[in-house]
Motif scaffolding. Structure first.
Motif, PDB file in Angstrom:
ATOM      1  N   GLU A  97       0.817  -1.214   0.000  1.00  0.00           N
ATOM      2  CA  GLU A  97       0.000   0.000   0.000  1.00  0.00           C
ATOM      3  C   GLU A  97       0.858   1.275   0.000  1.00  0.00           C
ATOM      4  N   LEU A  98       1.956   1.243   0.766  1.00  0.00           N
ATOM      5  CA  LEU A  98       2.774   2.447   0.904  1.00  0.00           C
ATOM      6  C   LEU A  98       3.700   2.675  -0.295  1.00  0.00           C
ATOM      7  N   LEU A  99       4.176   1.589  -0.905  1.00  0.00           N
ATOM      8  CA  LEU A  99       5.138   1.752  -2.007  1.00  0.00           C
ATOM      9  C   LEU A  99       4.449   2.030  -3.343  1.00  0.00           C
ATOM     10  N   GLU A 100       3.307   1.362  -3.570  1.00  0.00           N
ATOM     11  CA  GLU A 100       2.668   1.382  -4.893  1.00  0.00           C
ATOM     12  C   GLU A 100       2.533   2.776  -5.518  1.00  0.00           C
ATOM     13  N   PRO A 101       2.068   3.787  -4.760  1.00  0.00           N
ATOM     14  CA  PRO A 101       1.887   5.095  -5.412  1.00  0.00           C
ATOM     15  C   PRO A 101       3.200   5.759  -5.835  1.00  0.00           C
ATOM     16  N   TYR A 102       4.321   5.261  -5.337  1.00  0.00           N
ATOM     17  CA  TYR A 102       5.603   5.925  -5.580  1.00  0.00           C
ATOM     18  C   TYR A 102       6.494   5.192  -6.571  1.00  0.00           C
ATOM     19  N   ILE A 103       6.001   4.076  -7.113  1.00  0.00           N
ATOM     20  CA  ILE A 103       6.822   3.330  -8.060  1.00  0.00           C
ATOM     21  C   ILE A 103       6.300   3.547  -9.470  1.00  0.00           C
ATOM     22  N   HIS A 104       7.114   4.247 -10.287  1.00  0.00           N
ATOM     23  CA  HIS A 104       6.773   4.537 -11.682  1.00  0.00           C
ATOM     24  C   HIS A 104       7.194   3.342 -12.535  1.00  0.00           C
ATOM     25  N   GLY A 105       6.578   3.202 -13.667  1.00  0.00           N
ATOM     26  CA  GLY A 105       6.941   2.102 -14.556  1.00  0.00           C
ATOM     27  C   GLY A 105       6.597   0.764 -13.922  1.00  0.00           C
ATOM     28  N   HIS A 106       6.998  -0.327 -14.569  1.00  0.00           N
ATOM     29  CA  HIS A 106       6.611  -1.640 -14.044  1.00  0.00           C
ATOM     30  C   HIS A 106       7.794  -2.510 -13.660  1.00  0.00           C
ATOM     31  N   GLN A 107       9.018  -1.981 -13.848  1.00  0.00           N
ATOM     32  CA  GLN A 107      10.196  -2.809 -13.552  1.00  0.00           C
ATOM     33  C   GLN A 107      10.852  -2.372 -12.238  1.00  0.00           C
ATOM     34  N   ALA A 163      23.005  -6.790 -13.449  1.00  0.00           N
ATOM     35  CA  ALA A 163      21.652  -7.314 -13.188  1.00  0.00           C
ATOM     36  C   ALA A 163      20.598  -6.498 -13.927  1.00  0.00           C
ATOM     37  N   LEU A 164      20.734  -5.181 -13.904  1.00  0.00           N
ATOM     38  CA  LEU A 164      19.764  -4.309 -14.577  1.00  0.00           C
ATOM     39  C   LEU A 164      19.751  -4.563 -16.080  1.00  0.00           C
ATOM     40  N   LEU A 165      20.923  -4.710 -16.674  1.00  0.00           N
ATOM     41  CA  LEU A 165      20.998  -4.898 -18.117  1.00  0.00           C
ATOM     42  C   LEU A 165      20.587  -6.310 -18.518  1.00  0.00           C
ATOM     43  N   GLU A 166      20.979  -7.296 -17.710  1.00  0.00           N
ATOM     44  CA  GLU A 166      20.565  -8.673 -18.027  1.00  0.00           C
ATOM     45  C   GLU A 166      19.041  -8.812 -17.937  1.00  0.00           C
ATOM     46  N   ALA A 167      18.431  -8.028 -17.029  1.00  0.00           N
ATOM     47  CA  ALA A 167      16.969  -8.066 -16.910  1.00  0.00           C
ATOM     48  C   ALA A 167      16.304  -7.248 -18.022  1.00  0.00           C
ATOM     49  N   GLY A 168      17.127  -6.524 -18.822  1.00  0.00           N
ATOM     50  CA  GLY A 168      16.575  -5.714 -19.908  1.00  0.00           C
ATOM     51  C   GLY A 168      15.793  -4.504 -19.413  1.00  0.00           C
ATOM     52  N   PHE A 169      16.188  -3.965 -18.265  1.00  0.00           N
ATOM     53  CA  PHE A 169      15.450  -2.842 -17.684  1.00  0.00           C
ATOM     54  C   PHE A 169      15.678  -1.540 -18.457  1.00  0.00           C
ATOM     55  N   ASN A 170      14.628  -0.721 -18.500  1.00  0.00           N
ATOM     56  CA  ASN A 170      14.650   0.542 -19.242  1.00  0.00           C
ATOM     57  C   ASN A 170      14.815   1.730 -18.307  1.00  0.00           C
ATOM     58  N   ARG A 171      14.699   2.915 -18.921  1.00  0.00           N
ATOM     59  CA  ARG A 171      14.902   4.164 -18.200  1.00  0.00           C
ATOM     60  C   ARG A 171      13.785   4.474 -17.206  1.00  0.00           C
ATOM     61  N   ASP A 172      12.672   3.759 -17.323  1.00  0.00           N
ATOM     62  CA  ASP A 172      11.543   4.017 -16.414  1.00  0.00           C
ATOM     63  C   ASP A 172      11.480   2.990 -15.291  1.00  0.00           C
ATOM     64  N   CYS A 173      12.617   2.346 -14.986  1.00  0.00           N
ATOM     65  CA  CYS A 173      12.621   1.341 -13.930  1.00  0.00           C
ATOM     66  C   CYS A 173      12.924   1.964 -12.565  1.00  0.00           C
ATOM     67  N   THR A 174      12.752   1.163 -11.522  1.00  0.00           N
ATOM     68  CA  THR A 174      13.029   1.591 -10.151  1.00  0.00           C
ATOM     69  C   THR A 174      14.047   0.640  -9.525  1.00  0.00           C
ATOM     70  N   VAL A 175      15.028   1.213  -8.833  1.00  0.00           N
ATOM     71  CA  VAL A 175      15.957   0.413  -8.040  1.00  0.00           C
ATOM     72  C   VAL A 175      15.540   0.580  -6.583  1.00  0.00           C
ATOM     73  N   LEU A 176      15.250  -0.538  -5.915  1.00  0.00           N
ATOM     74  CA  LEU A 176      14.821  -0.495  -4.519  1.00  0.00           C
ATOM     75  C   LEU A 176      15.932  -1.066  -3.643  1.00  0.00           C
ATOM     76  N   ALA A 177      16.403  -0.240  -2.691  1.00  0.00           N
ATOM     77  CA  ALA A 177      17.453  -0.686  -1.771  1.00  0.00           C
ATOM     78  C   ALA A 177      16.805  -1.284  -0.542  1.00  0.00           C
ATOM     79  N   LEU A 178      17.073  -2.567  -0.309  1.00  0.00           N
ATOM     80  CA  LEU A 178      16.548  -3.258   0.881  1.00  0.00           C
ATOM     81  C   LEU A 178      17.754  -3.688   1.711  1.00  0.00           C
ATOM     82  N   GLY A 179      18.093  -2.887   2.731  1.00  0.00           N
ATOM     83  CA  GLY A 179      19.259  -3.211   3.538  1.00  0.00           C
ATOM     84  C   GLY A 179      19.737  -2.008   4.322  1.00  0.00           C
TER      85      GLY A 179
END
Lengths: 359, 359
Positions: free
Chosen positions: B25-35, B86-102
């Motif tokens: 619920e808290l993250l969804e409104p803040y994540i643009h794109g689908h990757q 990892a980002l390139l192997e996943a084929g991620f584009n300019r509209d992706c999000t990197v989430l830091a968990l740590g």
């Protein structure tokens, strides 16, 4: 000498364009702090490094140098790290300047290093190739390549000042001069049909390296780019127009391996493909397409690429940074001298165009 | 749950602070794109990775993960490159999000990767240590270490949203909880003597991991940092106040080798040194100095460091990013709860302080 300002608010900066420019006088007001790291390559260093080191030292700066191997294939994370090593070994602080002396590869790497070192230090560009003078030294795009894609890692970093000295083009191999002319032609095709007329009148002088005519071409090209960049620094909109020919071109470069074809050569053929698709879409006339091919040929640039399997060509195109939500956008011509960014093109026609413009 | 906004104009973002937060619920409104690329480490992954991947997938996102080795010694250019791979192997584009968990290391590396990938993509922070909740997840400083200095390569990159969940602190080793408390104490010492009173009343509950009291400490700490960052994002002025204890602390960390002492432990002893120098300069009283030492001790943090040769200590201090035109600046206390950035201190007294606060 002509001066052009890139209007970016408090990051506004000048581009000085001319022959035999006085480096000390022009650079001194724009270099903050006293530490300067000149980043260059093994080809440019013997020709121009001493001149710039002397000019900077005459301004009382502490100058260190970092000489990288020459070539697009060294535009990677390992060679970027050599710049960080040099900066840290020299004990440079947050108030230092990184000066790029070289072509687009050096500008991109030194620029990204300056954006990242201590989270951002000052940056100055002295582009020594026509390509970097008209393209990569304006607009702040910096970065390095990754095995899976070109310019995939980088930053937007604006320089304090750009010095474009035409006299340095005299040592440039003719093939590289032509590669630079590809980007010059691009500005005419994407937004200035009068500039295309001018290029048709002056192409012989440009190819022959006439410094006065080259200075005019550089000025007009930089003015076009500066205007577009000022209106859209981070490429949210119109800035993508500057990629005319580049999505096709990147596919050619990627398939052949960086360094086989020069960037400008790939862009030249890419512009022919973009023009051909614009023609097949019914947006430009056959004579517009022929005019496009002719000016590219007169600049000694290729209008067809080697045979590349269609599926591979398409896969490389899909890696392009202009892909948005998985949909390919292309820069095409609505009419000659008027480009648009569009996803409304016929994919089958695009495939025909790729196959048709190969050996 | 409490919400705090970091006011940075069009890059304004919220920090959600509480226990057992609803991630979807808290993250969804803040994540643009689908990757979304979740970057985490081998310690955090078995504890919390599945939970966040599930939350993101429930929002319809395409989620990939990049699990790095755990530890400050892996905060280098080679491990940064694994994120790009990892980002390139996943084929991620300019509209992706990197989430830091740590913790701070993951936040710094994932943040810098997000700033550099395709010249900047979206970034989200889920800090899982107290230190990263109160410090590194607010303010946008990201980066990696270099053998010659800590955090020498990086970028300013603001997240879209920060999720600080106190329930994740239950799995944090007590030593790391204490290290986080060092930064909490820092906010009191640099600008809020009433917060120091509050900490003196609640230190036992904090050390015991009381989630409600921790949430208040995190909120107050983030509020202090957010206010300072909003007024000085790029550390031209007041933001440097946040480095209270850090110039001494970095020297301790650098000498011992990254990873021997935790960052918070080195900062704790660094704050004692800063307080001691402030006392010897006549700015704070002896009882203020004792009060400083006592709150640090009560947080189970060290107030002296191992024996380090003075010349080496000074050499590491000279590498600090706050060196301006070759002159060392320190963050000291003009009075308890009121820090200043100054170069007007007695260097001989500083040397005495370094020697006096060692085993």
């Amino acid at each position: 000498m002509q001066t052009l300002y890139v209007e970016l608010g408090d990051r506004r900066y000048p581009i000085f364009i001319g022959s035999k420019l006085n480096a000390q006088e022009l650079l001194e007001p724009y270099i903050h702090g006293h530490q300067v790291m000149v980043v260059t390559n093994t080809t440019v260093a013997p020709l121009y490094l001493d001149h710039y080191v002397a000019a900077l030292e005459a301004s009382g700066k502490t100058v260190h140098t970092c000489i990288l191997s020459d070539g697009e294939k060294y535009k990677d994370i390992e060679h970027l790290n050599l710049i960080f090593d040099a900066l840290l070994e020299a004990g440079f602080n947050r108030d230092c300047t990184v000066l790029a002396l070289g072509g687009g590869v050096i500008g991109d790497m030194a620029g990204f290093a300056s954006a990242s070192f201590q989270r951002g230090v000052y940056f100055v560009q002295v582009p020594t190739t026509l390509l970097s003078q008209v393209d990569s030294s304006v607009g702040g795009k910096t970065g390095i390549n990754h095995p899976l894609g070109k310019n995939m890692i980088g930053a937007f970093q604006q320089p304090q000042v750009v010095l474009a000295d035409m006299s340095q083009l005299s040592t440039l191999p003719p093939r590289e001069l032509s590669a630079g002319l590809a980007e010059v032609i691009k500005y005419a095709l994407l937004g200035d049909v009068e500039f295309l007329d001018w290029l048709e009148q002056h192409m012989e002088a440009l190819v022959a390296g006439d410094e006065t005519v080259l200075a005019t071409a550089v000025y007009k090209s930089c003015a076009h780019k500066a205007r577009i960049v000022a209106s859209d620094e981070k490429e949210q909109g119109d800035r993508a127009l500057l990629n005319l020919g580049h999505t096709f071109g990147h596919a050619i470069e990627s398939y052949l391996g960086y360094g086989e074809w020069l960037h400008g050569e790939a862009v030249a053929t890419g512009m022919v493909m973009a023009a051909d698709l614009s023609f097949r879409m019914g947006w430009i006339s056959e004579s517009d397409l022929e005019r496009t091919k002719k000016i590219i040929l007169r600049a000694n640039l290729p209008i067809v690429c080697p045979k590349i399997p269609l599926e591979e060509f398409l896969a490389y195109m899909a890696h392009d940074k202009k892909v948005l939500n998985g949909q390919l956008r292309l820069v095409l011509m609505k009419k000659l001298g008027q480009a648009v960014i569009t996803r409304d093109f016929d994919v089958e026609l695009m495939k025909q165009v790729i196959v048709a413009n190969q050996h």
